[in-house]
Design an enzyme around this catalytic site. Sequence first.
Site, PDB file in Angstrom:
ATOM      1  N   SER A   1       0.886  -1.177   0.213  1.00 15.72           N
ATOM      2  CA  SER A   1       0.120  -0.079   0.000  1.00 15.72           C
ATOM      3  C   SER A   1       1.012   1.389  -0.088  1.00 15.72           C
ATOM      4  O   SER A   1       1.817   1.431  -0.984  1.00 15.72           O
ATOM      5  CB  SER A   1      -0.995   0.133   1.367  1.00 15.72           C
ATOM      6  OG  SER A   1      -2.069   0.970   0.983  1.00 15.72           O
TER       7      SER A   1
ATOM      8  N   ASP B   1       4.553  24.081  -0.907  1.00 18.76           N
ATOM      9  CA  ASP B   1       5.941  23.710  -1.254  1.00 18.76           C
ATOM     10  C   ASP B   1       6.272  22.191  -1.008  1.00 18.76           C
ATOM     11  O   ASP B   1       7.453  22.236  -0.520  1.00 18.76           O
ATOM     12  CB  ASP B   1       6.928  24.710  -0.667  1.00 18.76           C
ATOM     13  CG  ASP B   1       8.106  24.894  -1.289  1.00 18.76           C
ATOM     14  OD1 ASP B   1       8.321  24.559  -2.224  1.00 18.76           O
ATOM     15  OD2 ASP B   1       9.207  25.320  -0.388  1.00 18.76           O
TER      16      ASP B   1
ATOM     17  N   HIS C   1      -7.371  -5.529  -0.878  1.00 21.91           N
ATOM     18  CA  HIS C   1      -6.191  -4.686  -0.750  1.00 21.91           C
ATOM     19  C   HIS C   1      -5.201  -5.495   0.386  1.00 21.91           C
ATOM     20  O   HIS C   1      -4.067  -5.336   0.575  1.00 21.91           O
ATOM     21  CB  HIS C   1      -6.231  -3.553  -0.086  1.00 21.91           C
ATOM     22  CG  HIS C   1      -5.324  -2.456   0.000  1.00 21.91           C
ATOM     23  ND1 HIS C   1      -4.865  -1.837  -1.270  1.00 21.91           N
ATOM     24  CD2 HIS C   1      -4.789  -1.868   1.258  1.00 21.91           C
ATOM     25  CE1 HIS C   1      -3.973  -1.055  -0.771  1.00 21.91           C
ATOM     26  NE2 HIS C   1      -3.933  -0.937   0.684  1.00 21.91           N
TER      27      HIS C   1
END
Length: 415
Positions: free
Chosen positions: A142, A341, A394
């Site tokens: 993951s 940023d 998953h």
Amino acid sequence: MSPTFRRPGLVCTDRFLDVPLDHDDPGGATIEIYAREVVAPGREDDDLPWLLFLQGGPGHKATRPGGPAAWLGRALKDYRVLLLDQRGTGRSTVANRQTLPADPAEAARRLRHFRADSIVRDAELLRRALAGDRPWSVLGQSFGGFCAVTYLSFAPEGLREVFITGGLPSLTAGPDEVYRAAYPRVLAAGERYFERYPADRDLARRVMDHLAEHDVRMPGGERLTRRRFQTLGHGFGSSADFDVLHHLLEEAFAGRQISDVFLRGVDARVSYAANPLYAVLHEAIYCQGTASEWSAHRVLEEFPEFEDRFVGEMIYPWFFDEDPALRPLKDCAELLARHRDWPRLYDPDRLAANTVPVAAAVYHDDMYVDREHSLETAAAIRGLRPWITNEYAHNGLSADARVLDRLIGMVRGRL
């Protein structure tokens, strides 16, 4: 001497290393990272290759021996395994409401160094300390797969081979694109849940209606709101969690009141006390030169269907009002949501020239990681061998040892 303990089938040794908080300022503040070395009994002195495991998350500590990790037994046949508690988690220097600076701006500045780029640089220092000049293997699950792609981008010289499960990120998509693709998958997962347990549709609505009309308190004292109850869908991507939610709902009511049994179980699943960094940094892991601005919250307005549905792993700003473990971090989270940023996490040019053997399991119906994004990235990494399967959810890596076995076979040319 590093502490070592034994349990049936495993020999475990603690490893600690001081690393810079900011790797661009190696003479500045430091933090400690922890990793647990695991080897099969009788092979402690063998010259085994290292396999670094990068846990899903962000903000989750590594798998603990004896937990749900079917892959570990398979890995120990070939490797000396290193389970890394990524910075801020587990036994590494913890980052939470109790340890972060009280000043929100200072806490936010600190947490800007807790993404995949810093985790990879921690891993490289660990590799040099444990393996010297020898490259090692990496298994990323993951978010750990996201970190592995960052590793391939900026330090491929440290890698012998890479295995990725449910963790091929888009190289370019920002959080809005990620969540716009994710919400329909969450709706589909919810429908699969109600197909399995059709009576739960009315029961869940009954719980939501009750919570909207009554002040219901969980064991810790905080209110269980309707919208917080709806976040129980975050586990729908795991093959085991359908049953967990169903068994909770079976005992939701004691007469006309919400039961204590239900509230105890829900409390354990909606609290972020154990992994606050997941909430604080979840959207930041998708940011490269952009701000998230509470992306999941904004994009949710495009999906009115969620008015009475379970939502997924998304993080919303109101979490920081309703969860006591997150409330002290609210202002810090706001600053991180507005921060623009963020440095890049992937290098497409370097990935296109990749020479490290890579195999990746792409789960066809993965609720957490978009299949099309993963396939685009698979095509962008030179030599990557994808395995696309609908056999697993998953959590396939932890559920079935054959997942890692297949990836090892792919990298070694047997499959």
